[in-house]
Design a protein around this motif. Structure first.
Motif, mmCIF file in Angstrom:
data_model
loop_
_atom_site.group_PDB
_atom_site.id
_atom_site.type_symbol
_atom_site.label_atom_id
_atom_site.label_comp_id
_atom_site.label_asym_id
_atom_site.label_seq_id
_atom_site.Cartn_x
_atom_site.Cartn_y
_atom_site.Cartn_z
ATOM 1 N N GLY A 136 0.825 -1.195 0.000
ATOM 2 C CA GLY A 136 0.000 0.000 0.000
ATOM 3 C C GLY A 136 0.860 1.245 0.000
ATOM 4 N N PHE A 137 0.263 2.343 0.438
ATOM 5 C CA PHE A 137 0.964 3.620 0.435
ATOM 6 C C PHE A 137 1.812 3.831 1.693
ATOM 7 C CE2 PHE A 137 -2.120 4.271 -2.864
ATOM 8 C CZ PHE A 137 -1.471 5.087 -3.767
ATOM 9 N N GLY A 138 1.738 2.909 2.639
ATOM 10 C CA GLY A 138 2.635 2.966 3.782
ATOM 11 C C GLY A 138 2.040 3.425 5.092
ATOM 12 N N GLY A 139 0.766 3.752 5.123
ATOM 13 C CA GLY A 139 0.160 4.204 6.377
ATOM 14 C C GLY A 139 -0.377 3.085 7.244
ATOM 15 N N GLY A 140 -0.614 1.921 6.651
ATOM 16 C CA GLY A 140 -1.151 0.799 7.403
ATOM 17 C C GLY A 140 -2.639 0.882 7.692
ATOM 18 N N TYR A 141 -3.325 1.850 7.078
ATOM 19 C CA TYR A 141 -4.752 2.032 7.348
ATOM 20 C C TYR A 141 -5.577 0.793 7.004
ATOM 21 C CZ TYR A 141 -3.960 7.035 8.021
ATOM 22 O OH TYR A 141 -3.542 8.252 8.501
ATOM 23 N N TYR A 142 -5.376 0.264 5.802
ATOM 24 C CA TYR A 142 -6.174 -0.896 5.379
ATOM 25 C C TYR A 142 -5.808 -2.142 6.160
ATOM 26 C CZ TYR A 142 -8.989 1.225 1.790
ATOM 27 O OH TYR A 142 -9.935 1.971 1.143
ATOM 28 N N ARG A 144 -4.749 -2.353 9.220
ATOM 29 C CA ARG A 144 -5.370 -2.229 10.547
ATOM 30 C C ARG A 144 -6.871 -2.467 10.467
ATOM 31 N NH1 ARG A 144 -1.472 1.638 10.643
ATOM 32 N NH2 ARG A 144 0.037 1.509 12.334
ATOM 33 N N PHE A 145 -7.509 -1.882 9.457
ATOM 34 C CA PHE A 145 -8.957 -2.061 9.297
ATOM 35 C C PHE A 145 -9.289 -3.539 9.081
ATOM 36 C CE2 PHE A 145 -12.822 -2.507 6.851
ATOM 37 C CZ PHE A 145 -13.708 -1.691 7.544
ATOM 38 N N LEU A 146 -8.562 -4.195 8.186
ATOM 39 C CA LEU A 146 -8.855 -5.592 7.853
ATOM 40 C C LEU A 146 -8.529 -6.537 9.006
ATOM 41 C CD1 LEU A 146 -7.652 -5.603 4.151
ATOM 42 C CD2 LEU A 146 -10.012 -5.474 5.002
ATOM 43 N N ALA A 147 -7.574 -6.178 9.846
ATOM 44 C CA ALA A 147 -7.255 -6.999 11.014
ATOM 45 C C ALA A 147 -8.386 -6.934 12.047
ATOM 46 C CB ALA A 147 -5.940 -6.548 11.642
ATOM 47 N N LYS A 148 -9.067 -5.791 12.088
ATOM 48 C CA LYS A 148 -10.130 -5.582 13.083
ATOM 49 C C LYS A 148 -11.500 -6.041 12.568
ATOM 50 C CE LYS A 148 -11.929 -1.899 16.022
ATOM 51 N NZ LYS A 148 -11.883 -0.472 16.320
ATOM 52 N N HIS A 149 -11.744 -5.870 11.290
ATOM 53 C CA HIS A 149 -13.033 -6.219 10.674
ATOM 54 C C HIS A 149 -12.766 -7.377 9.714
ATOM 55 C CE1 HIS A 149 -14.598 -2.458 12.315
ATOM 56 N NE2 HIS A 149 -13.468 -1.922 11.920
ATOM 57 N N ASP A 150 -13.788 -8.048 9.274
ATOM 58 C CA ASP A 150 -13.547 -9.226 8.432
ATOM 59 C C ASP A 150 -14.450 -9.251 7.197
ATOM 60 O OD1 ASP A 150 -12.259 -11.587 7.746
ATOM 61 O OD2 ASP A 150 -13.732 -12.818 8.809
ATOM 62 N N PRO A 151 -14.367 -8.229 6.347
ATOM 63 C CA PRO A 151 -15.179 -8.261 5.125
ATOM 64 C C PRO A 151 -14.509 -9.145 4.074
ATOM 65 C CG PRO A 151 -13.778 -6.347 5.083
ATOM 66 C CD PRO A 151 -13.516 -7.036 6.396
ATOM 67 N N LYS A 152 -15.261 -9.473 3.056
ATOM 68 C CA LYS A 152 -14.633 -10.048 1.861
ATOM 69 C C LYS A 152 -13.810 -8.918 1.242
ATOM 70 C CE LYS A 152 -17.828 -13.701 0.620
ATOM 71 N NZ LYS A 152 -18.346 -13.883 1.939
ATOM 72 N N THR A 153 -12.683 -9.270 0.616
ATOM 73 C CA THR A 153 -11.824 -8.245 0.029
ATOM 74 C C THR A 153 -11.483 -8.590 -1.411
ATOM 75 O OG1 THR A 153 -9.835 -9.331 0.911
ATOM 76 C CG2 THR A 153 -10.780 -7.532 2.219
ATOM 77 N N THR A 173 1.924 -8.046 9.986
ATOM 78 C CA THR A 173 0.745 -7.167 10.007
ATOM 79 C C THR A 173 0.135 -6.969 8.607
ATOM 80 O OG1 THR A 173 2.227 -5.268 9.850
ATOM 81 C CG2 THR A 173 1.482 -5.892 12.065
ATOM 82 N N ASP A 174 0.787 -7.479 7.569
ATOM 83 C CA ASP A 174 0.263 -7.355 6.201
ATOM 84 C C ASP A 174 -0.879 -8.349 6.002
ATOM 85 O OD1 ASP A 174 2.168 -5.421 5.647
ATOM 86 O OD2 ASP A 174 3.522 -6.805 4.613
#
Length: 187
Positions: A136-142, A144-153, A173-174
């Motif tokens: 990604g762009f390096g912020g870790g936003y996605y 962190r979001f995906l680790a906490k929530h569990d949508p299809k991606t 963490t990736d």
């Protein structure tokens, strides 16, 4: 290769590719492929990012999702030290504002937040087709979001974004993307 070095290379390569006929053609193919999947058919609430010019264009995708009666939620990076991400309801009536990253986000702070989405279309600069990890762009936003929530991606990856295998270090963490749509094939 270090992530920061590859990020710079990818951003440069993608900016160069951004205004070409090839990119527009690939974006159209990616849109058609994604729209024909069960992922879209079976999802009612869909999270997406308003794309930057160097990314796969999501503007037509958003319009097509609205036409199909889907609820669209735009990513909004929160300005906190935890690099959190929320998805805010986005309709044709929503006002947008550019974030500090240059990404358009829903301006209305009272817009409905839904982080329990059926599907999230995950952006990135590079995708490894074998492991489905992304750069990604390096912020870790996605991540962190995906680790906490569990949508299809799912990710939309043009020919300049795909790698057979990761040439960048993979960290614990990736979070891999479940499905990658490329111009040639769905992985």
């Amino acid at each position: 290769m270090e992530k920061s070095e590859l990020r710079k290379e990818q951003i440069s390569k993608l900016k160069e590719f951004a205004n070409t006929k090839e990119k527009r053609a690939e974006d159209a193919i990616l849109l058609e492929k994604l729209m024909s999947t069960d992922l879209i058919r079976r999802s009612q609430t869909i999270g997406v990012t308003a794309s930057l010019p160097l990314e796969v264009d999501t503007s037509e995708l958003i319009a097509r999702l609205w036409d199909k009666g889907k609820e669209v939620y735009l990513a909004k990076a929160r300005g906190d030290q935890n690099h959190t991400l929320d998805f805010l309801r986005y309709t044709y009536m929503s006002k947008l504002v550019k974030s500090k990253f240059g990404v358009e986000e829903v301006a209305d702070e009272d817009a409905k937040i839904n982080n329990d989405l059926d599907l999230v279309i995950v952006p990135g600069l590079a995708f490894a087709l074998d492991t489905h990890v992304r750069l990604g762009f390096g912020g870790g936003y996605y991540d962190r979001f995906l680790a906490k929530h569990d949508p299809k991606t799912v990710a939309l990856a043009n020919s300049k974004m795909t790698f057979d295998t990761s040439i960048w270090p993979i960290e614990k963490t990736d979070i891999p993307v479940q499905t990658i749509v490329t111009p040639d094939k769905i992985y």
